[in-house]
Scaffold this active site. Structure first.
Site, PDB file in Angstrom:
ATOM      1  N   LYS A 195       0.588  -1.388  -0.216  1.00 42.91           N
ATOM      2  CA  LYS A 195      -0.112  -0.320  -0.154  1.00 42.91           C
ATOM      3  C   LYS A 195       0.857   1.177  -0.010  1.00 42.91           C
ATOM      4  CE  LYS A 195      -1.698   3.090   2.681  1.00 42.91           C
ATOM      5  NZ  LYS A 195      -1.568   4.089   1.774  1.00 42.91           N
ATOM      6  N   ILE A 252       2.541   6.986  13.438  1.00 45.43           N
ATOM      7  CA  ILE A 252       1.248   5.456  12.959  1.00 45.43           C
ATOM      8  C   ILE A 252       2.174   4.323  13.006  1.00 45.43           C
ATOM      9  CG2 ILE A 252       0.455   4.794  10.607  1.00 45.43           C
ATOM     10  CD1 ILE A 252      -0.939   7.635  11.653  1.00 45.43           C
ATOM     11  N   GLY A 253       3.747   4.177  13.212  1.00 40.66           N
ATOM     12  CA  GLY A 253       4.079   2.603  13.471  1.00 40.66           C
ATOM     13  C   GLY A 253       3.415   2.226  14.911  1.00 40.66           C
ATOM     14  N   GLU A 270       9.753   1.422  10.578  1.00 46.67           N
ATOM     15  CA  GLU A 270      11.838   1.890   9.902  1.00 46.67           C
ATOM     16  C   GLU A 270      10.649   3.534  10.236  1.00 46.67           C
ATOM     17  OE1 GLU A 270      14.775   1.618   9.427  1.00 46.67           O
ATOM     18  OE2 GLU A 270      14.502  -0.386   8.453  1.00 46.67           O
ATOM     19  N   CYS A 304      13.855  10.239   6.323  1.00 44.38           N
ATOM     20  CA  CYS A 304      13.900  10.406   8.102  1.00 44.38           C
ATOM     21  C   CYS A 304      15.260   9.999   8.769  1.00 44.38           C
ATOM     22  CB  CYS A 304      13.165   7.964   7.689  1.00 44.38           C
ATOM     23  SG  CYS A 304      13.933   7.346   6.498  1.00 44.38           S
ATOM     24  N   GLU A 401      10.558  15.824  14.950  1.00 50.27           N
ATOM     25  CA  GLU A 401      10.881  15.452  13.846  1.00 50.27           C
ATOM     26  C   GLU A 401      10.150  16.742  12.489  1.00 50.27           C
ATOM     27  OE1 GLU A 401       9.842  11.991  10.953  1.00 50.27           O
ATOM     28  OE2 GLU A 401      11.685  11.498  10.515  1.00 50.27           O
TER      29      GLU A 401
HETATM   30  P1  NAI Z   1       2.248   8.780   7.882  1.00 50.88           P
HETATM   31  O1  NAI Z   1       2.793   7.692   8.566  1.00 50.88           O
HETATM   32  O2  NAI Z   1       0.756   9.219   8.717  1.00 50.88           O
HETATM   33  O3  NAI Z   1       1.994   7.146   6.981  1.00 50.88           O
HETATM   34  C1  NAI Z   1       2.817   6.304   6.019  1.00 50.88           C
HETATM   35  C2  NAI Z   1       1.979   5.988   5.729  1.00 50.88           C
HETATM   36  O4  NAI Z   1       1.385   4.733   6.154  1.00 50.88           O
HETATM   37  C3  NAI Z   1       0.813   5.651   4.160  1.00 50.88           C
HETATM   38  O5  NAI Z   1       1.226   5.120   3.001  1.00 50.88           O
HETATM   39  C4  NAI Z   1      -0.235   5.918   4.693  1.00 50.88           C
HETATM   40  O6  NAI Z   1      -1.325   5.841   4.478  1.00 50.88           O
HETATM   41  C5  NAI Z   1      -0.158   5.324   6.356  1.00 50.88           C
HETATM   42  N1  NAI Z   1      -0.948   5.236   7.214  1.00 50.88           N
HETATM   43  C6  NAI Z   1      -1.536   6.492   7.810  1.00 50.88           C
HETATM   44  N2  NAI Z   1      -2.629   5.237   8.870  1.00 50.88           N
HETATM   45  C7  NAI Z   1      -2.508   4.386   8.909  1.00 50.88           C
HETATM   46  C8  NAI Z   1      -2.565   3.682   9.894  1.00 50.88           C
HETATM   47  N3  NAI Z   1      -3.666   4.123  10.457  1.00 50.88           N
HETATM   48  N4  NAI Z   1      -2.875   2.203   9.213  1.00 50.88           N
HETATM   49  C9  NAI Z   1      -1.600   2.163   8.769  1.00 50.88           C
HETATM   50  N5  NAI Z   1      -1.138   2.346   7.411  1.00 50.88           N
HETATM   51  C10 NAI Z   1      -1.284   4.349   7.588  1.00 50.88           C
HETATM   52  O7  NAI Z   1       2.910   9.665   7.932  1.00 50.88           O
HETATM   53  P2  NAI Z   1       2.393  10.856   7.270  1.00 50.88           P
HETATM   54  O8  NAI Z   1       1.265  11.206   7.818  1.00 50.88           O
HETATM   55  O9  NAI Z   1       2.590  11.523   6.145  1.00 50.88           O
HETATM   56  O10 NAI Z   1       3.722  12.010   7.319  1.00 50.88           O
HETATM   57  C11 NAI Z   1       3.499  13.233   8.562  1.00 50.88           C
HETATM   58  C12 NAI Z   1       5.072  12.910   9.386  1.00 50.88           C
HETATM   59  O11 NAI Z   1       5.389  11.439   9.284  1.00 50.88           O
HETATM   60  C13 NAI Z   1       6.028  13.674   8.670  1.00 50.88           C
HETATM   61  O12 NAI Z   1       5.798  14.984   8.791  1.00 50.88           O
HETATM   62  C14 NAI Z   1       6.766  13.234   8.857  1.00 50.88           C
HETATM   63  O13 NAI Z   1       7.144  14.003  10.913  1.00 50.88           O
HETATM   64  C15 NAI Z   1       6.207  11.347   9.602  1.00 50.88           C
HETATM   65  N6  NAI Z   1       7.420  10.492   8.559  1.00 50.88           N
HETATM   66  C16 NAI Z   1       8.448   9.787   8.226  1.00 50.88           C
HETATM   67  C17 NAI Z   1       8.937   9.162   7.195  1.00 50.88           C
HETATM   68  C18 NAI Z   1      10.050   8.566   7.217  1.00 50.88           C
HETATM   69  O14 NAI Z   1      10.345   8.034   6.473  1.00 50.88           O
HETATM   70  N7  NAI Z   1      10.491   8.343   8.347  1.00 50.88           N
HETATM   71  C19 NAI Z   1       7.791   8.886   5.927  1.00 50.88           C
HETATM   72  C20 NAI Z   1       7.282   9.646   5.710  1.00 50.88           C
HETATM   73  C21 NAI Z   1       5.794  11.056   7.277  1.00 50.88           C
HETATM   74 MG    MG Z   2      -0.673  10.281   8.539  1.00 53.53          MG
END
Ligand code: NAI
Ligand code: MG
Length: 499
Positions: A195, A252-253, A270, A304, A401
């Protein structure tokens, strides 16, 4: 900056892909979402929608998981030799390389990132990783183990694929994050439901076309585009999924962990970071300045491992900061699809607002604006590379972050490593870190003491298909890349034969 004219810059192949109607890839066929909804795909350089993808939900995830389950339990995939599996993964790497320019353009358009970085970074890394992992297919072994207490058994272990894997990836390196997860899982013999992030779904769908072209059996690899709270949550909670692998926010992790509880599926994570960069007075500015700039500003800081906290010795602080400012101000800001662009837009209005709010909060908390801080242009989500100085450990810009092109700086005046390393380690995260010094002994000592999954010495971003990557503390669970990634996608079985 250049005017955001984007779609017209696409090559013929990428333009053809954008023009196509997008579907989910399930069980080797292309299908619309069961409820028929779609998600707009936004160009971050203009803020305007240019495409749409199906809005997959729980029922689509069910279908995809059923296909992956069948392919794992009964399909030809399960009986394929490791050599044949490896050849398919290698072939996928070749196809990614053959379509590298197209994939880089799609990524640059969808995410906003500089196309040159997408081509030389994201896409090049991805085909090299596919080939690296293809090699592991034939080298995944158990051990024969002499039993310690002398039971009369001949004992050995088997290392078997973990099963059906749900893989949820973010938007910052959408294609590369997908391949980071897909390559080792395929090499190990798992099946997959991927996904992608709702902000950047295109390259995952293009990857599915390449998987199809490579000739993988139906059901081995499935893609469901959709939102996190619906499709993502359904995948993480699904009782027929054996493992979930996630890259994204720490917040979300933790939700993924909760969702995985039902069937205690295996989990690898990650997550976020707040990585420190430490510059001692004896550092070589000619080495440190570009490395620090690249450490924070690469991918507009939406990385990240971004080096977001700079701790610089006061004797060299002026030299380093003057150099960084000149570097930041020389970076070419523009649309991702312009090959000269070094700073593209942030991915979304949400990220633009988030990052801008952090800059404001930092200034309100007493940090000084050293350069940048403003929106660039009049449309899209462009933000200048920004440096905040005189920051302290209690500020939100230092603790949280930011995920944007914002460097926070503090100075130190101790030649000893202990106090600055303590400050560097003062974080809930532990993904990466770096140290700049010409003193070999100090470099090794700091590398040992930093609480981080990856440490750079006189460089910041350190990644390679062969090198384990992952986080200490709340930066995650498990290591991707290298043989460690194979371990994430396999289970060990012990067998004893009574003699
Ligand atoms: P997110 O963690 O919400 O999204 C990442 C993935 O998780 C996307 O595919 C999203 O659709 C999915 N997701 C969201 N909620 C979920 C749930 N309840 N169950 C399963 N999957 C779910 O990140 P977002 O909202 O795009 O960005 C917010 C912050 O997260 C950023 O500002 C940044 O600080 C951090 N982030 C860190 C990343 C990294 O590489 N460590 C990558 C993206 C965001
Ligand atoms: Mg999100």
């Amino acid at each position: 900056m250049n005017a955001p004219v984007t779609l017209q810059r696409l090559g013929a192949d990428a333009a053809r892909f954008v023009a196509k109607e997008k579907k989910l890839y399930i069980d080797g066929t292309w299908v619309p979402a069961m409820e028929g909804g779609t998600i707009d795909v936004i160009d971050p350089a203009t803020g305007k929608a240019f495409d749409r993808v199906p809005e997959g939900k729980a029922a689509d995830i069910d279908r995809a998981v059923a296909a992956a389950r069948k392919a794992f339990d009964d399909g030809p995939w399960a009986n394929m030799t490791p050599a044949d599996r490896g050849k398919l993964v290698w072939k996928l790497g070749d196809l990614v390389e053959r379509h590298a320019d197209e994939l880089a353009e799609l990524e640059a358009l969808d995410n906003g990132k500089p196309v040159t970085d997408a081509r030389n970074g994201d896409v090049a890394f991805s085909y090299e990783l596919l080939r690296y992992m293809a090699g592991w297919s034939t080298k995944i072994c158990g051990q024969t183990i002499p039993l310690s207490a002398g039971a009369p058994f001949h004992a050995y272990t088997l290392r078997e694929p973990v099963g059906v894997c749900g893989q949820i990836v973010p938007w910052n390196f959408s294609f590369m994050m997908a391949v980071w997860k897909v390559a080792p899982a395929l090499a190990a013999g798992c099946t997959i439901v991927l996904k992608p992030a709702e902000q950047t779904p295109l390259t995952a769908l293009r990857l599915a076309e390449l998987v199809e072209e490579a000739g993988f059996p139906a059901g081995v690899f499935n893609v469901v585009t959709g939102y996190g709270e619906t499709a993502g949550a359904a995948l993480a909670a699904h009782p027929d999924v054996d493992k979930v692998a996630f890259t994204g926010s720490t917040e979300i992790g933790k939700k993924i962990l909760d969702a995985a509880k039902g069937n205690l599926k295996k989990v690898s994570l990650e997550l976020g970071g707040k990585s420190p960069m430490i510059v001692f007075a004896d550092a070589d500015p000619a080495v440190a300045i570009p490395a620090i700039a690249y450490g924070i500003f690469y991918n507009m800081g939406q990385t990240c491992t971004a080096g977001t906290r700079l701790y610089v010795h006061k004797d060299i602080a002026d030299t380093i900061l003057t150099g960084l400012k000149a570097f930041a101000e020389s970076m070419s800001i523009g649309v991702g699809l312009d090959p000269k662009t070094q700073i593209g837009p942030l991915v979304s209005q949400e990220q633009f607002d988030r990052v801008s709010a952090y800059v404001k909060a930092g200034l309100a908390d007493g940090a000084k604006l050293y350069c940048g801080g403003n929106r660039a242009g009049t449309e899209g989500y462009f933000l200048e590379p920004t440096i905040l100085t005189e920051t302290t450990s209690d500020m939100s810009v230092v603790k949280e972050e930011i995920f944007g092109p914002v460097l926070v700086v503090a100075t130190f005046d101790d030649d000893d490593i202990d106090s600055v390393v303590k400050e560097a380690n003062n974080s809930i995260y532990g993904l990466a870190g770096s140290v700049f010094t010409r003193d070999v002994s100090r470099a090794h000592k700091v590398a040992k003491k930093l609480k981080a999954g990856t440490v750079g010495v006189n460089t910041h971003h350190v990644i390679d298909p062969a090198l384990p990557f992952g986080g200490f503390n709340q930066s995650g669970w498990g290591r991707e890349q290298g043989y460690e990634a194979i371990l994430l996608y396999t289970e060990v079985k012990s067998v004893g034969i009574a003699l």
